[in-house]
Design an enzyme around this catalytic site. Structure first.
Site, PDB file in Angstrom:
ATOM      1  N   GLY A  25       5.396  -5.490  -4.631  1.00 43.83           N
ATOM      2  CA  GLY A  25       4.773  -4.354  -5.444  1.00 43.83           C
ATOM      3  C   GLY A  25       5.206  -4.637  -7.048  1.00 43.83           C
ATOM      4  O   GLY A  25       5.097  -5.454  -7.525  1.00 43.83           O
ATOM      5  N   SER A  26       5.557  -3.388  -7.698  1.00 47.35           N
ATOM      6  CA  SER A  26       5.443  -3.207  -9.012  1.00 47.35           C
ATOM      7  C   SER A  26       6.564  -4.151  -9.721  1.00 47.35           C
ATOM      8  O   SER A  26       6.532  -4.408 -11.140  1.00 47.35           O
ATOM      9  CB  SER A  26       5.646  -1.998  -9.463  1.00 47.35           C
ATOM     10  OG  SER A  26       4.537  -1.310  -9.174  1.00 47.35           O
TER      11      SER A  26
END
Length: 670
Positions: free
Chosen positions: A285-286
């Site tokens: 993810g981020s």
């Protein structure tokens, strides 16, 4: 008739005597060597003296694993009379405080060898020093002991009943830990009792070598306790935590929760036993945005103050909509990372050549195992440019279409903040023999330079901003400046992304000269779901405790409030020897009211009023208070089960009801 009988008897005697004489000649002359060997084997016996397995210690010399020289007692019931059984039962009842019936039942219910007591302290053997009964035997039966129970179980591993390492350090360094057994040559009498010991033929056992790890027991305890608290608070399935020195690659602590006791490894399943920090992969993810931004900076493709059109949080590329949770019309490059904008990083990633992007990701260590000296490490998955679709590069830029292990992520992240150097993660410090002589010293291993020193300083600065005014605000500490990046990713199950999440935070401290980098990964949180909500507070608590317990992290304790004047003064002092670019671009003067509100509730013992607050604000307050909660719905809080002003008990669980205007229907991301 009488003479005939006499002759027959005489003949038989002569023949018998001749047969005996032939047999004696055969035994004493023709087969002398064979029978002499049989007699010698019955008389002489070589007893194995088990070598002691080496110890495992932490970096400060604290013993984590060692061997107890236990003994076990058994009897051969075929050699026991009823009187002997009674004597044995009475003696064992006296020594071990169990009934005589218990031992009599054991001896009478089974034929052959029967263990009466297993793995008891060697001191008990003194109680039987003058107790001699045919068929009663004591044997060495060493036990592997783990000083701190479950602590560091996934690192240490475990051994089987023969003290052979099956997992972890116990397995990888089994040859070093296993000693050389000794031999004791004895001469016995006809009853099997030892008459004399032949020292000239005997050999002393040589103990195994001792292993000193890089982990710190204090850090390990803190990590495990706070990881458990974080998992329990949000109702998650499991959690992983790693603390590492970014400047050397030394692992300072590594934890998986749930954990297990190494001495009772057989009581839990493989899923709990395996070291998921090495074996399991996930889409990060981020947190991947920090690495993407580093590639952009290193190639001169962006400037921190450049403005990006973030399309009010919605951007279509090919047949996919890229969505931001927080919608902004425009963001600076700095704010793209701080606010974790998928649209912003997607647009920026279009500037990177596909093969350049792939080369950097390979250089960061993805797609290859880290070669840490622990078993069963996964290499993860990194797609080659030849197989990219239109969506591959943008999706990889914010942490999808790539799978990594937590260990790979920590190693790569370390290179962002240590000047750009990728180090091989290391768990072993040195191997020492029984006389404290160093057999092998392990040094830090530099794999490669991934980014420049300047890029490292710039990305470190940006991640400081993530914590100060971005999605990582719940990682802020009152006595330490930290940096980091949040990450949330949906899980890909049965061919589709589902509403099940991995929430993570990777942070470092102190922010100016990082000594520790830490990853917290929460698997399937029932409430909160975002890395900034459930993982960042865990990191914060770990930092606070380490700062309090380890004076070496920050010799001068500091405390400050976050307003423009104070932070400017603090940074001027803290970073006076650093690159000017850090101070020029930190944007440290901003005040973030939401976190100031949350900090007001630390240590509060009465229930605050959460009605009309956003769910995120409410969770920030509840996490700050360490209160367990259950959430129904999403959006703004409209109802709470515990009335404001009520004193909070230790077992309290708050239920809050929320109403939502919009449901998240895309890849969720911060």
């Amino acid at each position: 008739m009488i003479n005939s009988r006499a002759l027959l008897v005489t003949f038989i005697l002569v023949v018998s005597f001749m047969a005996i004489a032939v047999k004696l000649f055969n035994i004493q002359v023709l087969e002398h060597d064979r029978y002499a060997k049989i007699a010698k084997n019955q008389q002489d016996k070589a007893l194995v003296i088990k070598a002691e397995r080496g110890m495992i210690k932490d970096r400060n010399g604290d013993i984590l694993s060692y061997t107890l020289n236990d003994v076990s007692f058994f009897v051969d019931t075929r050699m026991l009379s009823q009187t002997s059984k009674g004597r044995i039962a009475a003696k064992f009842s006296q020594v071990f405080s169990k009934s005589e019936k218990h031992y009599l039942h054991s001896m009478e219910s089974t034929k052959g060898n029967v263990f009466l007591e297993r793995k008891v302290p060697r001191e008990k053997l003194l109680e039987f020093q003058n107790f001699i009964v045919d068929g009663f035997v004591s044997v060495d039966d060493p036990t592997r002991n783990y000083s701190y129970g479950n602590l560091a179980s996934h690192l240490l591993g475990y051994v089987n009943s023969d003290l052979i390492g099956l997992d972890g350090v116990e397995r990888t360094y089994d040859d070093y830990l296993t000693g050389v057994d000794g031999l004791l040559y004895v001469e016995r009498d006809v009853q099997g009792r030892i008459v004399t010991v032949k020292d000239e033929l005997s050999r002393k056992p040589r103990s195994g070598n001792n292993i000193q790890l890089t982990i710190d027991t204090k850090y390990q305890k803190i990590l495990e306790q706070e990881l458990k608290k974080g998992v329990d608070n949000c109702g998650a399935v499991s959690g992983i935590g790693i603390l590492m020195n970014p400047n050397t690659g030394e692992i300072l602590a590594l934890a998986n929760y749930p954990s297990f006791h190494p001495s009772e490894y057989f009581k839990v399943n493989d899923k709990i036993r395996r070291n998921r920090a090495l074996t399991d992969t996930y889409e990060p993810g981020s947190t991947m945005k920090a690495l993407t931004m580093a590639v952009l900076l290193d190639n001169g493709l962006v400037k921190e103050d450049e403005i990006i059109n973030t399309e009010n949080g919605r951007y279509r590329i090919a047949n996919a909509n890229i969505i931001d949770i927080n919608k902004y019309e425009k963001l600076s490059v700095r704010e793209v990372l701080e606010q974790s904008s998928n649209v912003g990083i997607t647009k920026l990633s279009e500037r990177i050549d596909e093969r350049t992007f792939y080369r950097y990701l390979r250089d960061f260590g993805f797609g290859n195992s880290t070669s840490i000296s622990l078993p069963s490490e996964s290499a993860g998955f990194l797609k080659k440019p030849d197989y990219y679709s239109t969506l591959s590069k943008p999706f990889i830029s914010f942490g999808y279409e790539i799978s990594v292990t937590p260990m790979q992520m920590v190693a790569a992240f370390s290179s962002l903040i240590n000047g750009g150097i990728l180090y091989q993660p290391r768990i072993i410090n040195k191997i020492i023999d029984e006389h404290d002589r160093v057999i092998e010293q392990f040094e830090s291993k530099r794999i490669r330079n991934v980014i420049s020193q300047e890029t490292s300083e710039r990305i470190k600065n940006l991640m400081f901003g993530v914590v100060e005014h971005g999605t990582g605000k719940l990682a802020r500490c009152s006595n330490m400046l930290v940096g980091g990046k949040t990450g949330t990713s949906q899980k890909y199950i049965d061919g589709q992304y589902v509403k099940d999440y991995n929430a993570s935070f990777i942070g470092f401290f102190p922010a100016d000269k990082p000594e520790v980098v830490g990853l917290i990964l929460i698997n399937s949180p029932a409430t909160g779901k975002y890395g900034g909500i459930v993982a960042a507070p865990v990191f914060k608590r770990i930092v606070n405790r380490i700062v309090e317990e380890d004076i070496n992290v920050i010799p001068q304790r500091i405390s400050f409030t976050r307003d423009e004047h104070t932070l400017d003064q603090l940074l001027e002092t803290a970073f006076s020897n650093d690159e000017p670019v850090f101070l020029q671009t930190a944007n440290i003067g901003e005040v973030v009211p939401k976190i100031e509100i949350a900090n007001q509730y630390s240590g509060r013992i009465t229930m605050p009023n959460l009605v009309n607050r956003s769910l995120r604000d409410a969770l920030a307050i509840l996490n700050e208070m360490g209160l367990r909660y259950d959430i129904k719905g999403s959006g703004k809080v409209v109802e709470q089960s515990i009335k404001p002003g009520t004193e909070i008990t230790s077992d309290a669980v708050l239920t809050i009801k929320c109403e939502d205007n919009n449901m998240l229907r895309t890849l969720g991301i911060f």
